[in-house]
Write a protein that holds these residues in place. Structure first.
Motif, PDB file in Angstrom:
ATOM      1  N   ASN A 101     114.799   7.259  13.429  1.00 22.11           N
ATOM      2  CA  ASN A 101     114.625   8.706  13.442  1.00 22.11           C
ATOM      3  C   ASN A 101     115.643   9.391  14.348  1.00 22.11           C
ATOM      4  OD1 ASN A 101     112.345   8.721  11.700  1.00 22.11           O
ATOM      5  ND2 ASN A 101     111.077   8.021  13.414  1.00 22.11           N
ATOM      6  N   ALA A 102     116.495   8.601  14.990  1.00 21.19           N
ATOM      7  CA  ALA A 102     117.519   9.156  15.876  1.00 21.19           C
ATOM      8  C   ALA A 102     118.672   8.170  15.952  1.00 21.19           C
ATOM      9  CB  ALA A 102     116.948   9.416  17.260  1.00 21.19           C
ATOM     10  N   CYS A 103     119.753   8.588  16.584  1.00 18.94           N
ATOM     11  CA  CYS A 103     120.938   7.734  16.671  1.00 18.94           C
ATOM     12  C   CYS A 103     120.667   6.463  17.462  1.00 18.94           C
ATOM     13  CB  CYS A 103     122.092   8.503  17.323  1.00 18.94           C
ATOM     14  SG  CYS A 103     122.868   9.712  16.234  1.00 18.94           S
ATOM     15  N   GLU A 104     119.822   6.575  18.471  1.00 16.89           N
ATOM     16  CA  GLU A 104     119.476   5.426  19.309  1.00 16.89           C
ATOM     17  C   GLU A 104     120.717   4.733  19.853  1.00 16.89           C
ATOM     18  OE1 GLU A 104     116.893   2.899  17.075  1.00 16.89           O
ATOM     19  OE2 GLU A 104     115.338   4.413  16.875  1.00 16.89           O
ATOM     20  N   SER A 105     121.648   5.553  20.340  1.00 12.99           N
ATOM     21  CA  SER A 105     122.874   5.048  20.975  1.00 12.99           C
ATOM     22  C   SER A 105     123.679   4.132  20.065  1.00 12.99           C
ATOM     23  CB  SER A 105     122.525   4.310  22.278  1.00 12.99           C
ATOM     24  OG  SER A 105     121.853   5.160  23.166  1.00 12.99           O
ATOM     25  N   TRP A 116     124.321  12.474  16.036  1.00 16.08           N
ATOM     26  CA  TRP A 116     123.071  13.123  15.608  1.00 16.08           C
ATOM     27  C   TRP A 116     122.638  12.523  14.276  1.00 16.08           C
ATOM     28  CZ3 TRP A 116     122.203  16.956  11.543  1.00 16.08           C
ATOM     29  CH2 TRP A 116     120.934  17.553  11.595  1.00 16.08           C
ATOM     30  N   TYR A 117     121.335  12.304  14.147  1.00 13.07           N
ATOM     31  CA  TYR A 117     120.768  11.806  12.892  1.00 13.07           C
ATOM     32  C   TYR A 117     119.472  12.545  12.616  1.00 13.07           C
ATOM     33  CZ  TYR A 117     118.441   8.801   9.483  1.00 13.07           C
ATOM     34  OH  TYR A 117     117.784   8.331   8.373  1.00 13.07           O
ATOM     35  N   TYR A 118     119.276  12.891  11.335  1.00  9.81           N
ATOM     36  CA  TYR A 118     118.068  13.641  10.980  1.00  9.81           C
ATOM     37  C   TYR A 118     117.593  13.218   9.599  1.00  9.81           C
ATOM     38  CZ  TYR A 118     114.992  17.570   9.851  1.00  9.81           C
ATOM     39  OH  TYR A 118     113.918  18.327   9.483  1.00  9.81           O
ATOM     40  N   HIS A 119     116.290  13.079   9.475  1.00 11.58           N
ATOM     41  CA  HIS A 119     115.681  12.718   8.199  1.00 11.58           C
ATOM     42  C   HIS A 119     114.569  13.715   7.895  1.00 11.58           C
ATOM     43  CE1 HIS A 119     113.224   9.633   5.627  1.00 11.58           C
ATOM     44  NE2 HIS A 119     113.765  10.595   4.901  1.00 11.58           N
ATOM     45  N   ASP A 120     114.767  14.507   6.838  1.00 16.78           N
ATOM     46  CA  ASP A 120     113.736  15.433   6.390  1.00 16.78           C
ATOM     47  C   ASP A 120     112.941  14.742   5.289  1.00 16.78           C
ATOM     48  OD1 ASP A 120     112.498  17.581   4.675  1.00 16.78           O
ATOM     49  OD2 ASP A 120     113.348  18.848   6.242  1.00 16.78           O
ATOM     50  N   VAL A 121     111.728  14.337   5.621  1.00 13.60           N
ATOM     51  CA  VAL A 121     110.910  13.558   4.675  1.00 13.60           C
ATOM     52  C   VAL A 121     110.563  14.375   3.441  1.00 13.60           C
ATOM     53  CG1 VAL A 121     108.751  12.288   4.407  1.00 13.60           C
ATOM     54  CG2 VAL A 121     109.953  12.229   6.596  1.00 13.60           C
ATOM     55  N   THR A 122     110.301  15.668   3.622  1.00 10.69           N
ATOM     56  CA  THR A 122     109.909  16.510   2.486  1.00 10.69           C
ATOM     57  C   THR A 122     111.030  16.635   1.461  1.00 10.69           C
ATOM     58  OG1 THR A 122     108.478  17.785   3.956  1.00 10.69           O
ATOM     59  CG2 THR A 122     109.012  18.757   1.814  1.00 10.69           C
ATOM     60  N   MET A 128     123.743  12.133   9.011  1.00  9.39           N
ATOM     61  CA  MET A 128     124.206  11.584  10.285  1.00  9.39           C
ATOM     62  C   MET A 128     125.562  12.203  10.606  1.00  9.39           C
ATOM     63  SD  MET A 128     124.967   7.549  11.141  1.00  9.39           S
ATOM     64  CE  MET A 128     126.253   7.406   9.874  1.00  9.39           C
ATOM     65  N   ILE A 129     125.770  12.564  11.852  1.00  7.86           N
ATOM     66  CA  ILE A 129     127.072  13.057  12.289  1.00  7.86           C
ATOM     67  C   ILE A 129     127.629  12.069  13.302  1.00  7.86           C
ATOM     68  CG2 ILE A 129     128.345  14.929  13.392  1.00  7.86           C
ATOM     69  CD1 ILE A 129     126.277  16.873  12.413  1.00  7.86           C
ATOM     70  N   VAL A 130     128.846  11.617  13.046  1.00  9.73           N
ATOM     71  CA  VAL A 130     129.464  10.615  13.912  1.00  9.73           C
ATOM     72  C   VAL A 130     130.836  11.106  14.366  1.00  9.73           C
ATOM     73  CG1 VAL A 130     128.276   8.713  12.757  1.00  9.73           C
ATOM     74  CG2 VAL A 130     130.575   9.377  12.006  1.00  9.73           C
ATOM     75  N   THR A 131     131.304  10.531  15.464  1.00  7.70           N
ATOM     76  CA  THR A 131     132.665  10.749  15.931  1.00  7.70           C
ATOM     77  C   THR A 131     133.335   9.395  16.091  1.00  7.70           C
ATOM     78  OG1 THR A 131     131.940  10.751  18.248  1.00  7.70           O
ATOM     79  CG2 THR A 131     132.114  12.883  17.142  1.00  7.70           C
ATOM     80  N   ASN A 132     134.667   9.426  16.061  1.00  7.42           N
ATOM     81  CA  ASN A 132     135.428   8.199  16.288  1.00  7.42           C
ATOM     82  C   ASN A 132     136.637   8.567  17.146  1.00  7.42           C
ATOM     83  OD1 ASN A 132     137.422   5.992  15.886  1.00  7.42           O
ATOM     84  ND2 ASN A 132     135.831   5.190  14.514  1.00  7.42           N
ATOM     85  N   ALA A 133     136.610   8.116  18.400  1.00  8.67           N
ATOM     86  CA  ALA A 133     137.677   8.457  19.339  1.00  8.67           C
ATOM     87  C   ALA A 133     138.987   7.775  18.976  1.00  8.67           C
ATOM     88  CB  ALA A 133     137.262   8.070  20.758  1.00  8.67           C
TER      89      ALA A 133
END
Length: 404
Positions: A101-105, A116-122, A128-133
């Motif tokens: 339910n979250a990025c959990e590092s 950031w991660y989000y799941h809308d069950v409805t 998911m939003i990610v970055t890459n340095a």
């Protein structure tokens, strides 16, 4: 004749020497203070000029990093970029499988950090939003859904205006009435999902001003990625969507918007849509009565590997301008019969849809140096690709417009 007057006479009659000395000392201090103030003013002005130059340089660098390609609409993604987006489109499914339910590092060895991660069950939306340095990118990644067949074969699905209900994000006024698949649009703009995505992208762009912005996804997630990229470009961001197995999204006016308006507008400088299709993947041929927008990168199946170009390289990858082509520009559309559905939900077509198959195929191209990645669109003169993937039926001879 010059008359030299005594100091007392010049300063006025009756002034004692002590007063004159004090007055001279006071004026000296005033002059020194004025000189110091003048120097400070000059230094401050110089500093402001320097800051202004630096600000202009920073703004220029920011502009160069934001609009990192002169014309995103026709700037081809590299093979490495496409492989990376396919990898991310697979990674997001791991969150689904593990019921996170979250990025959990989350962070991998390739430098990818989940922001950031989000799941809308409805709605079934998973983003998911990610970055890459290391690779300097920000990516908005959508997952698909297991119930894809029901979604795509729902003949009662409604079409609606692009954007949120309040129309804070909407297409510019043009001829026609562009409409999109209601389910796809709701999955992006309902329940505050779009605002969350937008705010996170805004924050991350400030933190990583020189990072490129991508959207990606697979299957229905690919449709979400396309709609998100359009919304971000309308908000002034330079964004490219590389997606996989994307279904049709809009009506004919939606396609016309991207054919007529986008290439000649400011949006063309900051929006690129590249839909990657593997072989006979059936999902990009659905749903009925909808159309595509953006360019198609077709990965041909093994049956096409015997075909050669002038340099005797196998023709495995081809790009079709805005999917349907543009005769005025000399670009061809997808081959005749590309959308034929005689083998709908055929096991091979279903197998070609899995993101793992896309990843495997792209990685095989990456490893085979005899296969050229796309850098130009198929032209009308070179639109001679055999689209028949099967022994039976014979080659397709239906007009392209029949299958729009």
């Amino acid at each position: 004749m010059t008359i030299d007057l005594p100091m007392q006479a010049t300063m006025g009659p009756g002034l004692p020497p002590s007063f004159l000395s004090a007055t001279s000392s006071m004026f000296g201090r005033i002059h020194r203070q004025l000189a110091v103030c003048l120097i400070l003013v000059l230094l401050l002005h110089q500093g402001q000029q320097s800051n202004s130059v630096l600000a202009q340089q920073d703004e220029s660098e920011m502009l160069d990093s934001t609009i990192w390609r002169k014309n995103a609409w026709t700037s081809f993604p590299t093979l490495d970029e496409t492989v990376e987006m396919a990898r991310l489109s697979g990674v997001v499914y791991d969150f689904v499988k593990q019921k996170k339910n979250a990025c959990e590092s989350y962070k991998d060895d390739l430098g990818t950090t989940c922001e950031w991660y989000y799941h809308d069950v409805t709605l079934g939306t998973q983003v998911m939003i990610v970055t890459n340095a290391k690779l300097k990118y920000i990516a908005v990644v959508y997952a698909g859904t297991d119930d894809i067949r029901t979604t795509l074969e729902d003949v009662d699905v409604h079409k609606k205006k692009f954007g949120d209900k309040a129309q804070t994000v909407h297409l510019p006024q043009t001829d026609g009435k562009p409409l999109v698949h209601g389910g796809f649009d709701n999955a992006v703009f309902d329940h505050g999902i779009w605002m969350n995505v937008y705010q996170h992208v805004k924050k991350l762009q400030r933190r990583h001003p020189f990072s490129r912005l991508w959207t990606t996804g697979h299957s229905l997630g690919a449709a979400n990625a396309v709609l998100t990229s359009v919304a971000l470009s309308l908000e002034g961001y330079s964004v490219t969507s590389i997606n996989f197995g994307c279904p049709r999204i809009g009506n004919d006016a939606w396609t016309e918007f991207f054919r007529q308006y986008v290439p000649s507008s400011k949006i063309a400088g900051r929006l690129g849509i590249w839909r990657v299709v593997l072989g006979t993947d059936i999902v990009p041929r659905l749903p009925d009565f909808f159309t595509h927008a953006g360019h198609t990168i077709q990965l041909w199946s093994d049956s096409h590997h015997h075909k050669k170009d002038d340099d005797q390289h196998p023709i495995v990858v081809q790009a079709f301008y805005n999917h349907y082509g543009d005769a005025t520009l000399g670009y061809a559309g997808v081959p005749k019969g590309w959308s034929k559905r005689s083998h709908v939900w055929n096991p091979l077509s279903l197998a070609a849809h899995h993101i793992c198959k896309y990843n495997e195929f792209l990685q095989s191209i990456q490893a085979d140096h005899d296969i050229d990645w796309v850098s130009s669109f198929v032209t009308v003169e070179n639109d001679q690709v055999d689209d028949d993937e099967w022994v039976n039926p014979p080659d397709d001879v239906y007009p392209q417009a029949y299958f729009r």
